[in-house]
Design a protein around this motif. Structure first.
Motif, PDB file in Angstrom:
ATOM      1  N   ASN A 187       0.567  -1.205  -0.258  1.00 31.12           N
ATOM      2  CA  ASN A 187       0.075  -0.021   0.135  1.00 31.12           C
ATOM      3  C   ASN A 187       0.402   0.788  -0.433  1.00 31.12           C
ATOM      4  O   ASN A 187       1.264   1.207   0.819  1.00 31.12           O
ATOM      5  CB  ASN A 187      -0.098   0.204   1.396  1.00 31.12           C
ATOM      6  CG  ASN A 187      -2.197   0.854   1.624  1.00 31.12           C
ATOM      7  OD1 ASN A 187      -1.565   2.275   0.446  1.00 31.12           O
ATOM      8  ND2 ASN A 187      -2.937   1.206   1.622  1.00 31.12           N
ATOM      9  N   ARG A 190       0.298   6.546   1.587  1.00 38.70           N
ATOM     10  CA  ARG A 190       1.140   7.363   2.865  1.00 38.70           C
ATOM     11  C   ARG A 190       1.953   8.157   1.879  1.00 38.70           C
ATOM     12  O   ARG A 190       2.452   8.889   3.007  1.00 38.70           O
ATOM     13  CB  ARG A 190       0.732   6.655   4.407  1.00 38.70           C
ATOM     14  CG  ARG A 190      -0.530   6.378   5.029  1.00 38.70           C
ATOM     15  CD  ARG A 190       0.044   5.702   6.390  1.00 38.70           C
ATOM     16  NE  ARG A 190      -1.185   5.588   7.080  1.00 38.70           N
ATOM     17  CZ  ARG A 190      -1.505   4.667   8.245  1.00 38.70           C
ATOM     18  NH1 ARG A 190      -0.055   4.829   8.578  1.00 38.70           N
ATOM     19  NH2 ARG A 190      -1.602   4.577   8.594  1.00 38.70           N
ATOM     20  N   TYR A 192       4.898   6.320   1.823  1.00 38.65           N
ATOM     21  CA  TYR A 192       5.644   5.427   1.835  1.00 38.65           C
ATOM     22  C   TYR A 192       5.126   3.655   1.278  1.00 38.65           C
ATOM     23  O   TYR A 192       3.711   3.956   1.952  1.00 38.65           O
ATOM     24  CB  TYR A 192       6.686   5.484   3.148  1.00 38.65           C
ATOM     25  CG  TYR A 192       5.885   5.616   4.136  1.00 38.65           C
ATOM     26  CD1 TYR A 192       5.489   4.276   5.103  1.00 38.65           C
ATOM     27  CD2 TYR A 192       4.712   6.516   4.562  1.00 38.65           C
ATOM     28  CE1 TYR A 192       4.327   4.570   5.976  1.00 38.65           C
ATOM     29  CE2 TYR A 192       3.978   6.670   5.264  1.00 38.65           C
ATOM     30  CZ  TYR A 192       4.097   5.629   6.743  1.00 38.65           C
ATOM     31  OH  TYR A 192       3.345   5.288   7.164  1.00 38.65           O
ATOM     32  N   ARG A 194       3.773  -0.051   2.593  1.00 40.95           N
ATOM     33  CA  ARG A 194       3.600  -0.499   3.217  1.00 40.95           C
ATOM     34  C   ARG A 194       3.180  -1.503   3.436  1.00 40.95           C
ATOM     35  O   ARG A 194       2.479  -2.091   2.332  1.00 40.95           O
ATOM     36  CB  ARG A 194       2.405   0.039   4.559  1.00 40.95           C
ATOM     37  CG  ARG A 194       2.557   1.567   5.167  1.00 40.95           C
ATOM     38  CD  ARG A 194       1.704   1.947   6.018  1.00 40.95           C
ATOM     39  NE  ARG A 194       0.017   2.693   4.838  1.00 40.95           N
ATOM     40  CZ  ARG A 194      -0.826   2.314   5.324  1.00 40.95           C
ATOM     41  NH1 ARG A 194      -1.165   1.994   6.959  1.00 40.95           N
ATOM     42  NH2 ARG A 194      -2.261   2.196   4.505  1.00 40.95           N
ATOM     43  N   LEU A 308       0.390  13.493  -4.159  1.00 35.14           N
ATOM     44  CA  LEU A 308       0.898  13.452  -2.486  1.00 35.14           C
ATOM     45  C   LEU A 308       1.770  15.113  -2.068  1.00 35.14           C
ATOM     46  O   LEU A 308       1.843  15.711  -2.783  1.00 35.14           O
ATOM     47  CB  LEU A 308       2.432  12.605  -2.686  1.00 35.14           C
ATOM     48  CG  LEU A 308       2.129  11.340  -3.445  1.00 35.14           C
ATOM     49  CD1 LEU A 308       3.073  10.883  -3.683  1.00 35.14           C
ATOM     50  CD2 LEU A 308       1.136  10.355  -2.278  1.00 35.14           C
TER      51      LEU A 308
ATOM     52  N   GLY B 106      -0.854   7.101  -5.063  1.00 31.93           N
ATOM     53  CA  GLY B 106      -1.293   6.480  -3.633  1.00 31.93           C
ATOM     54  C   GLY B 106      -1.506   5.468  -3.727  1.00 31.93           C
ATOM     55  O   GLY B 106      -3.243   5.206  -2.992  1.00 31.93           O
TER      56      GLY B 106
END
Lengths: 319, 115
Positions: A187, A190, A192, A194, A308, B106
């Motif tokens: 994921n 954020r 970064y 995960r 972002l 994202g």
């Protein structure tokens, strides 16, 4: 290599004198695995090829691969983890519970013989398939088998390798590991990476309805996934890139036809032992490649305002 | 029709990724394979260079690649949690692009490994 005790197929060819297939049917699913890599070839330390190797098959039913095996061990379904654990105990000369041995469907003598052969091998290899990694226990089974391989190195050289299915699925793991640090289910929301399988893995995401758009490439979940997952793909705007109009394309908002990997699209693909190989396409496709389409989508998005926070550096800027 | 021979071609049907295949093609389809197994031979012979499918489809109707790319970019940009899934039958170069795209929007990126 993600911490597993493994090797290349070239080492298997030149060294392996004990070849174990666990929960797989290479005779039908990987037809050239025996002849090109693991069983038949004459190697530097196994000069007589097949005669110098012992092949053991562990499976729940007698598949065509059993014909190629010297020893076929038919175990009861879902008892892989128990068998691996008992083997680990026998190898460390620990007592084992006869009730658990009975559950596996093999005799203690058969398991002792297998453990003995493993310890005495000069170079042993375990190839494990989806019969191990996709049944009850799932990744815990794979983890147990990899631990068994690691522990056997106290006695001899022993390795384990997954039998990967689809063409470049290994490449997917390698590329994601290289770019994000994790092999799948990553994921990046954020800014970064995960990693959390079960939360960020596709089927769980789709069944919970967590994603609000999907891009499907080099896969056809519309034909293979559970119905609730397909229902969610049909509910959200889905984009499919595929050389054919697939089941997934039919429930997608957007389908783009692309060139076929390796036949009309050039590039690189990883073999199951994580060796990258160049593709040599024989045909010229009238369609663009996946790479080209993805790059053009990225260029389009790059023209839009950045979502972002500007303080987060992009990993891909460092390419 | 001119026969072209591709030596040491790589088969991406299964995880063995055999790279010693010889392919004979007439420019439109692969007519003969050497060293490939039954699965590999059918993989090579079932994919042709013919224009069998529309370039792109939007809501099931034929569209141009430009329109489809435009709409795909809008969908992924507007989504709060886009999912990128598959990555098995594409090249490493395309996989790299997909990870870059996932970071840009994202989203979540996942492959067949998670099944």
């Amino acid at each position: 290599m993600g911490g597993k005790v493994t090797c290349t197929l070239g080492e298997v060819k030149n060294r392996a004198d004990l070849v174990i297939y666990w929960g797989g049917n290479p005779a039908e699913c990987h037809p050239r695995h025996f002849t090109k890599y693991a069983l038949m070839p004459k190697g530097k330390f196994v000069p007589n090829g097949r005669k110098d190797r012992t092949m053991i098959l562990v499976d729940i039913r007698e598949t065509p691969s059993a014909k190629a095996a010297d020893i076929f061990l038919q175990i009861k379904p879902t008892k892989d983890f128990e068998m691996i654990t008992v083997l680990r105990a026998i190898i460390k000369e620990q007592p084992v519970d006869p009730a658990i041995v009975a559950e596996i469907g093999l005799s203690l003598e058969q398991l002792r013989d297998l453990a003995d052969r493993m310890k005495k091998a000069k170079f042993g290899v375990m190839f494990f398939g989806m019969g191990l990694s996709m049944t009850r226990g799932k990744h815990m089974n794979s983890a147990a088998l990899l631990t068994l391989a690691a522990e056997l190195n106290a006695f001899t050289k022993f390795v384990a390798m997954p039998m990967r299915g689809h063409g470049n699925v290994t490449g997917g793991d390698v590329i994601m590991r290289w770019m994000t640090g994790y092999p799948f289910g990553v994921n990046l929301a954020r800014g970064y990476p995960r990693f959390n399988p079960g939360e960020f893995s596709t089927i769980d995401m789709l069944i919970r309805g967590d994603c609000d758009a999907a891009l499907i490439l080099g896969a056809d979940p519309g034909a293979t996934m559970p119905q609730p997952a397909i229902d969610h793909l049909a509910r959200v705007p889905t984009i499919t890139l595929d050389p054919k109009v697939t089941h997934t394309s039919r429930i997608s908002r957007v389908h783009i036809t692309t060139a076929v990997t390796g036949i009309s699209a050039p590039g690189t693909a990883y073999r199951m032992d994580e060796i990258p190989l160049p593709l040599r396409p024989a045909l010229k496709s009238p369609y663009p490649t996946d790479e080209e389409v993805l790059r053009r989508i990225r260029q389009k998005i790059a023209c839009k305002p950045l979502q972002l926070p500007p303080t987060v550096p992009m990993m891909t800027d460092a390419e | 029709m001119e026969l072209t021979i591709t030596k040491n071609a790589t088969c991406t049907f299964c995880g063995c990724v055999c790279d010693d295949i010889e392919l004979h093609s007439d420019g439109e389809r692969i007519t003969h394979t050497k060293a490939a197994c039954v699965l590999g031979a059918s993989w090579f012979k079932n994919h042709t260079a013919e224009h069998l499918y529309p370039d792109a489809l939007i809501d099931g109707k034929p569209a141009t690649v430009d329109e489809a790319i435009e709409l795909a970019a809008d969908i992924l940009y507007d989504a709060d949690m886009p999912l990128i899934y598959g990555l098995s039958n594409i090249t490493c170069e395309a996989q790299r692009e997909s990870v870059g795209l996932a970071e840009m929007v994202g989203g979540i990126i996942d492959s067949h490994t998670s099944l």
